[in-house]
Enzyme design. Structure first.
Site, PDB file in Angstrom:
ATOM      1  N   HIS A 268      11.996 -12.803  -6.341  1.00 36.44           N
ATOM      2  CA  HIS A 268      12.071 -12.096  -7.620  1.00 36.44           C
ATOM      3  C   HIS A 268      10.849 -12.434  -8.464  1.00 36.44           C
ATOM      4  O   HIS A 268      10.257 -13.510  -8.301  1.00 36.44           O
ATOM      5  CB  HIS A 268      13.320 -12.537  -8.399  1.00 36.44           C
ATOM      6  CG  HIS A 268      14.604 -12.022  -7.845  1.00 36.44           C
ATOM      7  ND1 HIS A 268      15.653 -12.857  -7.520  1.00 36.44           N
ATOM      8  CD2 HIS A 268      15.032 -10.757  -7.571  1.00 36.44           C
ATOM      9  CE1 HIS A 268      16.668 -12.119  -7.076  1.00 36.44           C
ATOM     10  NE2 HIS A 268      16.310 -10.851  -7.086  1.00 36.44           N
TER      11      HIS A 268
ATOM     12  N   CYS B  39      18.097 -17.892 -12.882  1.00 38.42           N
ATOM     13  CA  CYS B  39      19.112 -17.086 -12.185  1.00 38.42           C
ATOM     14  C   CYS B  39      20.538 -17.399 -12.622  1.00 38.42           C
ATOM     15  O   CYS B  39      21.435 -16.575 -12.455  1.00 38.42           O
ATOM     16  CB  CYS B  39      19.040 -17.323 -10.676  1.00 38.42           C
ATOM     17  SG  CYS B  39      17.401 -17.520 -10.023  1.00 38.42           S
TER      18      CYS B  39
END
Ligand code: CIR
Length: 261
Positions: free
Chosen positions: A169, A256
């Site tokens: 990501h 996250c």
């Protein structure tokens, strides 16, 4: 958040407890299976860190149907103007967003949705003021970026796209610390789009620590990365380090594990 133009102030966070099934989460880390009990203890410390930054933390129950569901950041983008529920790109994560909608609706009047064929995971989205950088990755496709950009523009914000080459990501390798300061690692250190920022460059041996989070002038960093910790501290931030070893085994980091708004 109070102000989208100046330094924001976060008041809330949402987290989701790890589930026992996290041992079956997606990973490329090659660090072995996570220890569920240790992960829960680390998660508790992570919540404590958010609380000590002045946030009210909503804690969602674990969801055994989704091994990666503790990585709640990926299923929503929470801005000062609206919430956007994403559509995860990973097959085993599709649908994970559904049971966070209710809690988000308690906080937001405007709730938007990314729809098929668009996919996006919000670990690919980094806020810098009212501008959002969106990573085009294996999880986030062009249609997802298009829908997200259109939604942000509808609410007076803007976005640009960053193509990822190596990391999972966008925020795996870059973190905005406000005040024009940006932590970068790997492929993002020399990326043209970030050269306008004051770059805090993280070496390859500490790349995991580039996934850190700014929370109201404190930076929460994973423990075990002293060079990065000292570099960030030298800019005047308060630092809290939290051991995230069990989440690292699933390619997950500090950003996250929460939605902050
Ligand atoms: C996954 O592969 O989806 C999870 N094992 C890790 C997600 C990490 N989330 C993030 O970087 N925002």
């Amino acid at each position: 958040m109070d102000n989208k133009m100046n330094t924001p102030r976060f008041r809330n966070a949402i987290v989701r407890m790890p589930c026992k099934n996290m041992v079956n989460g997606i990973t490329s880390a090659n660090l072995g299976k996570p220890d569920y009990n240790l992960a829960c203890r680390q998660h508790d410390k992570y919540i404590e860190a958010l609380t000590s930054c002045g946030l009210h933390v909503d804690i969602l129950d674990a969801n055994e149907a989704y091994p990666d569901s503790t990585f709640i950041e990926d299923v929503a983008l929470l801005t000062s103007e609206c919430a956007v529920i994403t559509n995860p790109g990973a097959l085993s994560r599709k649908g994970e967003e559904k049971d966070v909608v209710r809690i988000i609706e308690k906080h937001y009047k405007h709730v938007e949705f990314i729809r098929e064929p668009g996919t996006i995971e919000a670990g690919d989205i980094m806020m810098a003021g009212s501008h959002y950088y969106i990573g085009l990755s294996e999880r986030t496709n062009k249609e997802g970026v298009r829908q997200m950009t259109e939604t942000l523009r509808k609410y007076g914000m803007d976005a640009s796209t960053v193509e990822l080459r190596e990391v999972l990501h966008l925020k795996t390798g870059v973190a905005y610390l406000e005040h024009n300061n940006m932590v970068t690692a790997g492929e993002f250190i020399s990326h043209p789009v970030f050269q306008e920022f004051n770059l805090l460059k993280v070496g390859g041996n500490e790349a995991y620590a580039a996934n850190c989070i700014w929370v109201n002038e404190t930076v929460i960093v994973p423990s075990g990365y002293p060079q990065t910790k000292n570099m960030i501290a030298s800019f005047g931030y308060r630092i809290i380090d939290v051991d995230l070893s069990e989440f690292q085994k699933l390619d997950g980091g500090a950003s996250c594990l929460s939605l902050r708004f």
